[in-house]
Write an enzyme that holds these catalytic residues in place. Structure first.
Site, PDB file in Angstrom:
ATOM      1  N   ARG A  50      -9.589  29.307  81.049  1.00 38.00           N
ATOM      2  CA  ARG A  50      -8.812  30.148  81.958  1.00 38.00           C
ATOM      3  C   ARG A  50      -9.723  31.135  82.670  1.00 38.00           C
ATOM      4  NH1 ARG A  50      -3.847  32.712  78.688  1.00 38.00           N
ATOM      5  NH2 ARG A  50      -4.592  34.434  79.972  1.00 38.00           N
ATOM      6  N   ARG A  79       3.616  48.430  73.471  1.00 34.75           N
ATOM      7  CA  ARG A  79       2.190  48.437  73.774  1.00 34.75           C
ATOM      8  C   ARG A  79       1.695  49.824  74.166  1.00 34.75           C
ATOM      9  NH1 ARG A  79       4.007  45.974  78.772  1.00 34.75           N
ATOM     10  NH2 ARG A  79       3.532  47.413  80.495  1.00 34.75           N
ATOM     11  N   ARG A  99     -11.679  29.741  74.024  1.00 32.39           N
ATOM     12  CA  ARG A  99     -10.456  28.961  74.237  1.00 32.39           C
ATOM     13  C   ARG A  99     -10.625  27.981  75.395  1.00 32.39           C
ATOM     14  NH1 ARG A  99      -5.878  33.727  73.925  1.00 32.39           N
ATOM     15  NH2 ARG A  99      -6.719  34.120  76.005  1.00 32.39           N
ATOM     16  N   LYS A 133      -1.717  37.427  67.218  1.00 29.72           N
ATOM     17  CA  LYS A 133      -0.393  37.995  66.910  1.00 29.72           C
ATOM     18  C   LYS A 133       0.715  36.977  67.124  1.00 29.72           C
ATOM     19  CE  LYS A 133      -0.773  41.318  69.932  1.00 29.72           C
ATOM     20  NZ  LYS A 133      -2.124  41.017  70.410  1.00 29.72           N
ATOM     21  N   ARG A 151     -10.045  44.141  79.107  1.00 31.97           N
ATOM     22  CA  ARG A 151      -8.741  44.135  78.437  1.00 31.97           C
ATOM     23  C   ARG A 151      -8.808  44.894  77.122  1.00 31.97           C
ATOM     24  NH1 ARG A 151      -8.004  37.820  78.768  1.00 31.97           N
ATOM     25  NH2 ARG A 151      -6.344  38.089  77.211  1.00 31.97           N
TER      26      ARG A 151
END
Length: 217
Positions: free
Chosen positions: A162, A90, A129, A13, A173
């Protein structure tokens, strides 16, 4: 253009919002960026938000909406020039409050673009990532590989993952996203605003698909 981008964590996004905002010359309104700016400037809202962020908790709805309200009330020409919202609303209560605010300033949303992607697709995107410990340059094990595995192309420092980008944490999540954020999609569907785009495509293809679905290709 008055646009809201909605999608699961890691779907891209922010990337798409930045691209579209730059192309069409409208503000990119990101709550994450706004909180960081408010904390940096040590504003009253920033000080309140810091308490939750430092604890690793979500900032409550009232503080988040207060920041959005402050943004639109102090940004001249929001109704005339448009905006691209990313990361807000959200929750359904936030969506309803946003509608009231945008009606008040005569700047209702023109479209809500939902970036669709499977759970496995999200897991691949986020767990792949990596970032450089030295210069912070981002990489991805599939979409943006370094020339030498595990080493930054720019400064030759190691690449790291991370701590919250592990599969277990990503799936938690995603569950939170389904419980909270997906509820806003039917709300906007009832207003005839929702347009869907395949978020599993490469970033350039997603941008082209968004432009096409908005009639801008």
């Amino acid at each position: 253009m008055r646009l809201l981008l909605v999608g699961a964590p890691g779907v891209g996004k922010g990337t798409q919002a930045k691209r579209l905002a730059a192309e069409f010359g409208v503000p990119h309104v990101s709550t994450g960026d706004m909180f960081r700016d408010a904390i940096r400037r040590d504003t009253p809202l920033g000080r309140q938000a810091r308490v939750y962020i430092d604890q690793g908790s979500l900032v409550p709805d009232d503080l988040t909406f207060g920041l959005i309200e402050e943004k639109f009330s102090t940004s001249a020409g929001a109704a005339d020039h448009g905006f691209i919202l990313d990361g807000f609303p959200r929750t359904l209560p936030q969506a309803k409050s946003l509608d009231v605010l945008l009606d008040k300033i005569k700047a209702p949303l023109e479209a809500v673009v939902v970036l669709d992607i499977s759970d496995d697709g999200v897991v691949e995107r986020i767990t792949g990532r990596r970032s450089c410990v030295g210069c912070g340059t981002p990489y991805h094990l599939r979409f943006r590989r370094p020339v030498q595995a595990g080493i930054c192309d720019i400064c030759q420092n190691p690449l790291v993952q991370r701590a919250d980008d592990t599969e277990d944490k990503v799936r938690r999540r995603l569950e939170k996203y389904r419980v909270e954020t997906q509820a806003i999609i039917p709300f906007y569907e009832a207003q005839g605003l929702v347009k869907r785009v395949d978020g599993s495509l490469a970033p350039d293809e997603v941008t082209r698909a968004i432009r096409a679905t908005l009639g801008m290709s």
